[in-house]
Design a protein around this motif. Structure first.
Motif, PDB file in Angstrom:
ATOM      1  N   VAL A 240       0.775  -1.243  -0.096  1.00 38.76           N
ATOM      2  CA  VAL A 240       0.083   0.314  -0.089  1.00 38.76           C
ATOM      3  C   VAL A 240       0.840   1.397  -0.013  1.00 38.76           C
ATOM      4  CG1 VAL A 240      -2.057   1.306   0.942  1.00 38.76           C
ATOM      5  CG2 VAL A 240      -2.189  -1.095   1.040  1.00 38.76           C
ATOM      6  N   VAL A 241       2.324   0.605   0.389  1.00 39.69           N
ATOM      7  CA  VAL A 241       2.968   2.498   1.032  1.00 39.69           C
ATOM      8  C   VAL A 241       3.723   2.657  -0.563  1.00 39.69           C
ATOM      9  CG1 VAL A 241       5.305   2.850   1.311  1.00 39.69           C
ATOM     10  CG2 VAL A 241       3.771   2.274   3.306  1.00 39.69           C
ATOM     11  N   GLU A 242       3.896   1.310  -1.381  1.00 42.46           N
ATOM     12  CA  GLU A 242       4.114   1.719  -2.582  1.00 42.46           C
ATOM     13  C   GLU A 242       3.435   2.498  -3.691  1.00 42.46           C
ATOM     14  OE1 GLU A 242       7.246   1.151  -3.655  1.00 42.46           O
ATOM     15  OE2 GLU A 242       7.141   0.867  -1.272  1.00 42.46           O
TER      16      GLU A 242
ATOM     17  N   ALA B 225      -9.198   5.204  -3.397  1.00 41.01           N
ATOM     18  CA  ALA B 225      -9.034   6.109  -1.731  1.00 41.01           C
ATOM     19  C   ALA B 225      -8.142   7.047  -2.041  1.00 41.01           C
ATOM     20  CB  ALA B 225      -8.290   4.730  -0.604  1.00 41.01           C
ATOM     21  N   ILE B 226      -7.212   6.801  -2.915  1.00 42.74           N
ATOM     22  CA  ILE B 226      -6.252   8.465  -3.309  1.00 42.74           C
ATOM     23  C   ILE B 226      -7.399   9.455  -3.790  1.00 42.74           C
ATOM     24  CG2 ILE B 226      -4.254   8.698  -4.402  1.00 42.74           C
ATOM     25  CD1 ILE B 226      -2.932   6.278  -3.083  1.00 42.74           C
ATOM     26  N   LYS B 227      -7.878   9.126  -5.002  1.00 46.23           N
ATOM     27  CA  LYS B 227      -8.926   9.661  -5.828  1.00 46.23           C
ATOM     28  C   LYS B 227      -9.730  10.215  -5.021  1.00 46.23           C
ATOM     29  CE  LYS B 227     -11.690  10.204  -9.963  1.00 46.23           C
ATOM     30  NZ  LYS B 227     -12.583   8.933 -10.670  1.00 46.23           N
ATOM     31  N   ASP B 228     -10.275   9.829  -4.051  1.00 46.70           N
ATOM     32  CA  ASP B 228     -11.229  10.625  -3.003  1.00 46.70           C
ATOM     33  C   ASP B 228     -10.334  11.654  -1.906  1.00 46.70           C
ATOM     34  OD1 ASP B 228     -12.714   8.788  -3.495  1.00 46.70           O
ATOM     35  OD2 ASP B 228     -13.105   7.357  -2.254  1.00 46.70           O
TER      36      ASP B 228
ATOM     37  N   ILE C 284      -8.858  -0.983   4.271  1.00 47.14           N
ATOM     38  CA  ILE C 284      -8.279  -1.232   2.873  1.00 47.14           C
ATOM     39  C   ILE C 284      -8.066  -2.947   2.903  1.00 47.14           C
ATOM     40  CG2 ILE C 284      -6.567  -1.251   1.476  1.00 47.14           C
ATOM     41  CD1 ILE C 284      -5.778   1.262   2.145  1.00 47.14           C
ATOM     42  N   ASP C 285      -9.000  -3.743   2.586  1.00 45.26           N
ATOM     43  CA  ASP C 285      -9.168  -5.470   2.439  1.00 45.26           C
ATOM     44  C   ASP C 285      -7.973  -5.243   1.852  1.00 45.26           C
ATOM     45  OD1 ASP C 285      -9.663  -8.067   1.534  1.00 45.26           O
ATOM     46  OD2 ASP C 285     -12.163  -7.636   2.729  1.00 45.26           O
ATOM     47  N   ASN C 286      -7.479  -6.328   2.306  1.00 41.57           N
ATOM     48  CA  ASN C 286      -6.450  -6.688   1.489  1.00 41.57           C
ATOM     49  C   ASN C 286      -6.094  -8.312   0.947  1.00 41.57           C
ATOM     50  OD1 ASN C 286      -4.199  -7.406  -0.194  1.00 41.57           O
ATOM     51  ND2 ASN C 286      -2.309  -7.069   1.034  1.00 41.57           N
TER      52      ASN C 286
ATOM     53  N   LYS D 142      -4.363  -2.388  -5.192  1.00 40.77           N
ATOM     54  CA  LYS D 142      -4.108  -1.587  -6.296  1.00 40.77           C
ATOM     55  C   LYS D 142      -5.424  -0.496  -6.249  1.00 40.77           C
ATOM     56  CE  LYS D 142       0.229  -3.266  -8.192  1.00 40.77           C
ATOM     57  NZ  LYS D 142       0.987  -3.374  -9.692  1.00 40.77           N
ATOM     58  N   LYS D 143      -6.248  -1.312  -6.548  1.00 41.37           N
ATOM     59  CA  LYS D 143      -7.798  -0.705  -7.132  1.00 41.37           C
ATOM     60  C   LYS D 143      -8.315  -0.125  -5.580  1.00 41.37           C
ATOM     61  CE  LYS D 143     -10.844  -2.808 -10.105  1.00 41.37           C
ATOM     62  NZ  LYS D 143     -10.842  -3.582 -10.722  1.00 41.37           N
TER      63      LYS D 143
END
Length: 197
Positions: free
Chosen positions: A16-18, A189-192, A173-175, A183-184
Motif C-alpha cells: 500500500v505504501v508503494e 482512496a487516493i482519488k477520494d 483497506i481489505d487486502n 491497487k484498485k
C-alpha cells in the motif's frame, strides 16, 4: 492533512505504501526510522545494547536482528520492556520528522505498524487500516519471514486484534484479494483524498 497508515504484520501495508508513493505522496516510514536508528552507533542500537548486552551483536558489531526478534517476541515481558526502552526514542524521532514534513507538504502519510498499540491516533486527521484475515496474515508471515506457525502466531498475537482497530479507522483497506484488487482500492482512496483537499 496527515494520514496514519497501519495494519497488522504481513497485512500488505508495504505494498500500500508503494502505491501511495507512486501517487507522489510522501510517506514517513516508522519501520525504516527504527531500522536506521538500530544501526551501529544509532540511538536505538545503544539503548538495546545497554539493555540486552553484547550477545545481540553479530561479529561485525551490527545487531543480530533475527536473534533480537526472537528475544523480544519470546515473552510478553520482553515485548513490554522493548516498548518501554525504544518507544520514547521512536516517538521523539517520528514527531520531529512529522513536524519537519508538515512545513513542506499539505498532505502526507505516516506508516506506523503499531499506531494503535502505541497511541499515535491523535496525530492524524485520518487513519487508513490495511486489513487481512488471520489465516491470510499467518500464511503470509510464515512465508515472508520463514517462520513456523507457532512463531508467526506469537508475533501476530503481540499486536492488537484487527477487530479492536476497526472502529478507529477512517478507511479500511481489505487486502484478502490479489494485488490488482489492492491497487484498485488504494488508488480509489487516493482519488477520494485528492477531492477532499
Amino acid at each position: 492533512m496527515i494520514i496514519g497508515l497501519t495494519g497488522g504484520i504481513a497485512s500488505g501495508k508495504s505494498t500500500v505504501v508503494e502505491i501511495i508513493k507512486d501517487a507522489r505522496y510522501k510517506v514517513i516510514d516508522a519501520d525504516q526510522l527504527v531500522h536506521d536508528m538500530q544501526v551501529k552507533g544509532g540511538r536505538l542500537y545503544q539503548a538495546l545494547l545497554d539493555w540486552l548486552g553484547y550477545g545481540i551483536l553479530l561479529p561485525n558489531g551490527e545487531l543480530n536482528r533475527p536473534k533480537l526478534g526472537q528475544l523480544i517476541f519470546s515473552s510478553e515481558e520482553m515485548r513490554y520492556q522493548s516498548a518501554e526502552i525504544q518507544g520514547k526514542i521512536i516517538r521523539e524521532e517520528l514527531a520531529a520528522k512529522r513536524d519537519c514534513l508538515a512545513k513542506e507538504d499539505d498532505v502526507f502519510f505516516m506508516d506506523i505498524p503499531l499506531l494503535f498499540e502505541n497511541d499515535y491516533q491523535d496525530w492524524f486527521d485520518q487513519i487508513w487500516l490495511v486489513a487481512v484475515s488471520p489465516q491470510v496474515q499467518c500464511q503470509r508471515l510464515m512465508k515472508r519471514n520463514h517462520l513456523s506457525a507457532e512463531e508467526a502466531g506469537m508475533r501476530i498475537a503481540s499486536q492488537m486484534p484487527l477487530a479492536e482497530k476497526l472502529p478507529y479507522a477512517s478507511l479500511v483497506i481489505d487486502n484478502n484479494g490479489n494485488i490488482d484488487d489492492l491497487k484498485k482500492k488504494v488508488k480509489g482512496a487516493i482519488k477520494d483524498l485528492a477531492n477532499l483537499v
